[in-house]
Design a protein around this motif. Structure first.
Motif, mmCIF file in Angstrom:
data_model
loop_
_atom_site.group_PDB
_atom_site.id
_atom_site.type_symbol
_atom_site.label_atom_id
_atom_site.label_comp_id
_atom_site.label_asym_id
_atom_site.label_seq_id
_atom_site.Cartn_x
_atom_site.Cartn_y
_atom_site.Cartn_z
ATOM 1 N N ARG A 1 0.859 -1.179 0.000
ATOM 2 C CA ARG A 1 0.000 0.000 0.000
ATOM 3 C C ARG A 1 0.888 1.218 0.000
ATOM 4 N NH1 ARG A 1 -0.508 2.600 4.884
ATOM 5 N NH2 ARG A 1 0.400 1.524 6.713
ATOM 6 N N THR A 2 0.342 2.354 -0.358
ATOM 7 C CA THR A 2 1.120 3.593 -0.428
ATOM 8 C C THR A 2 0.676 4.533 0.689
ATOM 9 O OG1 THR A 2 1.257 3.354 -2.832
ATOM 10 C CG2 THR A 2 1.784 5.508 -1.897
ATOM 11 N N LYS A 3 1.653 4.964 1.461
ATOM 12 C CA LYS A 3 1.363 5.917 2.534
ATOM 13 C C LYS A 3 1.082 7.300 1.960
ATOM 14 C CE LYS A 3 4.087 3.782 6.249
ATOM 15 N NZ LYS A 3 5.148 4.011 7.253
ATOM 16 N N GLY B 1 3.741 8.917 0.166
ATOM 17 C CA GLY B 1 4.132 8.379 -1.128
ATOM 18 C C GLY B 1 5.008 7.153 -1.031
ATOM 19 N N LYS B 2 5.363 6.763 0.172
ATOM 20 C CA LYS B 2 6.212 5.611 0.354
ATOM 21 C C LYS B 2 5.395 4.328 0.232
ATOM 22 C CE LYS B 2 9.475 3.522 3.614
ATOM 23 N NZ LYS B 2 10.121 3.628 4.948
ATOM 24 N N LYS B 3 5.956 3.332 -0.471
ATOM 25 C CA LYS B 3 5.284 2.044 -0.616
ATOM 26 C C LYS B 3 5.655 1.142 0.557
ATOM 27 C CE LYS B 3 5.165 2.069 -5.690
ATOM 28 N NZ LYS B 3 5.577 1.341 -6.927
ATOM 29 N N SER C 1 2.655 -6.283 -6.714
ATOM 30 C CA SER C 1 3.876 -5.961 -7.437
ATOM 31 C C SER C 1 4.559 -7.278 -7.826
ATOM 32 C CB SER C 1 4.812 -5.118 -6.577
ATOM 33 O OG SER C 1 5.965 -4.761 -7.290
ATOM 34 N N ASP D 1 3.528 -3.446 -11.587
ATOM 35 C CA ASP D 1 2.557 -3.152 -10.531
ATOM 36 C C ASP D 1 1.149 -3.226 -11.101
ATOM 37 O OD1 ASP D 1 4.582 -2.763 -8.724
ATOM 38 O OD2 ASP D 1 4.651 -0.584 -9.019
ATOM 39 N N ARG E 1 -3.005 -2.709 -10.012
ATOM 40 C CA ARG E 1 -4.006 -2.285 -9.035
ATOM 41 C C ARG E 1 -5.285 -3.080 -9.236
ATOM 42 N NH1 ARG E 1 -5.205 2.028 -5.808
ATOM 43 N NH2 ARG E 1 -3.309 3.135 -6.435
#
Length: 300
Positions: free
Chosen positions: A185-187, A190-192, A205, A269, A271
């Motif tokens: 998930r992405t915080k 923006g960090k995965k 991914s 990746d 979604r």
């Protein structure tokens, strides 16, 4: 008794009778021999006519034999035979006459001799034509056999070439060396962040490497993904289709990679348009119409 004397007048009568009798005998002899010669001449003429008729029939039979061969005669041979048959009909008509002179017989004999020479030459041409036809047929058969052998060899080479191309194509196919799938998930920053629970997962991914292959084409390759949820449902848009393994399929996602046979790693990746559920997700990758490989991930 003295012998009776014949007077001069009676003696003259006797001489005259003797001369008349001698003349009658000579005339009868002449007429007899003449009649005999005429009879012999008639027999000779009749026999000659029959002989000539037989020669004409022989010539006609020779021409009929040619027609029985069913040869494809050229225009020259057809015309020559036509003229010969016309001459034969003329001779037959002449020999059917009740009376014919020796001169006419001689002329007919000459014409028949000429026809014999013609028929011999004509038959020689027919024999040569037959030989030519046999030669042409043998040549044609030989050419057909040669062409058939060439065609068979070409077909064999074509099949061998097709098999070789198929082997080369198979040998040049890209295959996965290893692959793994992680959920993340992405915080807000923006960090995965990698996750293992279905409730917090946003994307999958796929990270993979391809087996080095010197035969494979370097450059861009289109990679197709098919993603199946734990229930076995394909997660894809119905309009997104491609061909692989000989059939048309739907795909979940596709990207291009730049393959250089250098052990590069690739990442795709994806979604999920729906919420993730608990269980095992399966991803199958395809490229160039073939299956590249697959990987799985379990979400709790």
């Amino acid at each position: 008794m003295e012998p009776q004397k014949i007077n001069k007048g009676d003696r003259n009568k006797i001489y005259f009778l003797i001369i008349v009798i001698a003349a009658l005998v000579g005339t009868n002899a002449y007429l007899f021999f003449k009649d005999r010669q005429q009879s012999k001449k008639f027999v000779t003429v009749s026999t000659e006519k029959d002989k000539l008729r037989l020669e004409v029939e022989k010539i006609e039979v020779e021409l009929d034999k040619v027609n029985a061969l069913n040869l494809d005669l050229n225009e020259k041979l057809v015309e020559e035979q036509k003229l010969a048959r016309e001459k034969i009909e003329e001779l037959k008509a002449a020999l059917e006459k009740g009376e014919i002179t020796q001169g006419e017989l001689d002329k007919a004999n000459t014409q028949i001799s000429e026809l014999k020479v013609f028929v011999k030459n004509y038959n020689d041409q027919i024999i040569q034509l037959q030989r030519d036809n046999i030669f042409l047929k043998n040549t044609r058969d030989s050419l057909e056999n040669t062409l058939r052998n060439i065609s068979n060899k070409a077909s064999s080479l074509e099949n061998e070439n097709a098999n070789l191309n198929e082997k080369v194509k198979t040998a040049a196919t890209l295959k996965l060396q290893n692959a793994e799938i992680v959920a993340f998930r992405t915080k807000s920053s923006g960090k995965k962040v990698q996750v293992t629970k279905s409730s917090s997962a946003e994307k999958l991914s796929v990270r993979f490497n391809i087996i080095p292959n010197d035969l494979a084409v370097k450059g861009h390759h289109n990679i197709y993904l098919r993603v199946f949820d734990p229930a076995g449902n394909l997660l894809a848009d119905d309009e997104d289709r491609f061909e692989a393994d000989g059939q048309e399929m739907q795909f979940s996602h596709s990207i291009y990679i730049d393959y250089n046979n250098d052990n590069s790693s690739y990442v795709i990746d994806w979604r999920n348009p729906k919420a993730f559920m608990k269980g095992i997700y399966t991803v199958i990758l395809y490229t160039n119409g073939n299956t590249l490989g697959k990987a799985q991930v379990e979400l709790k």
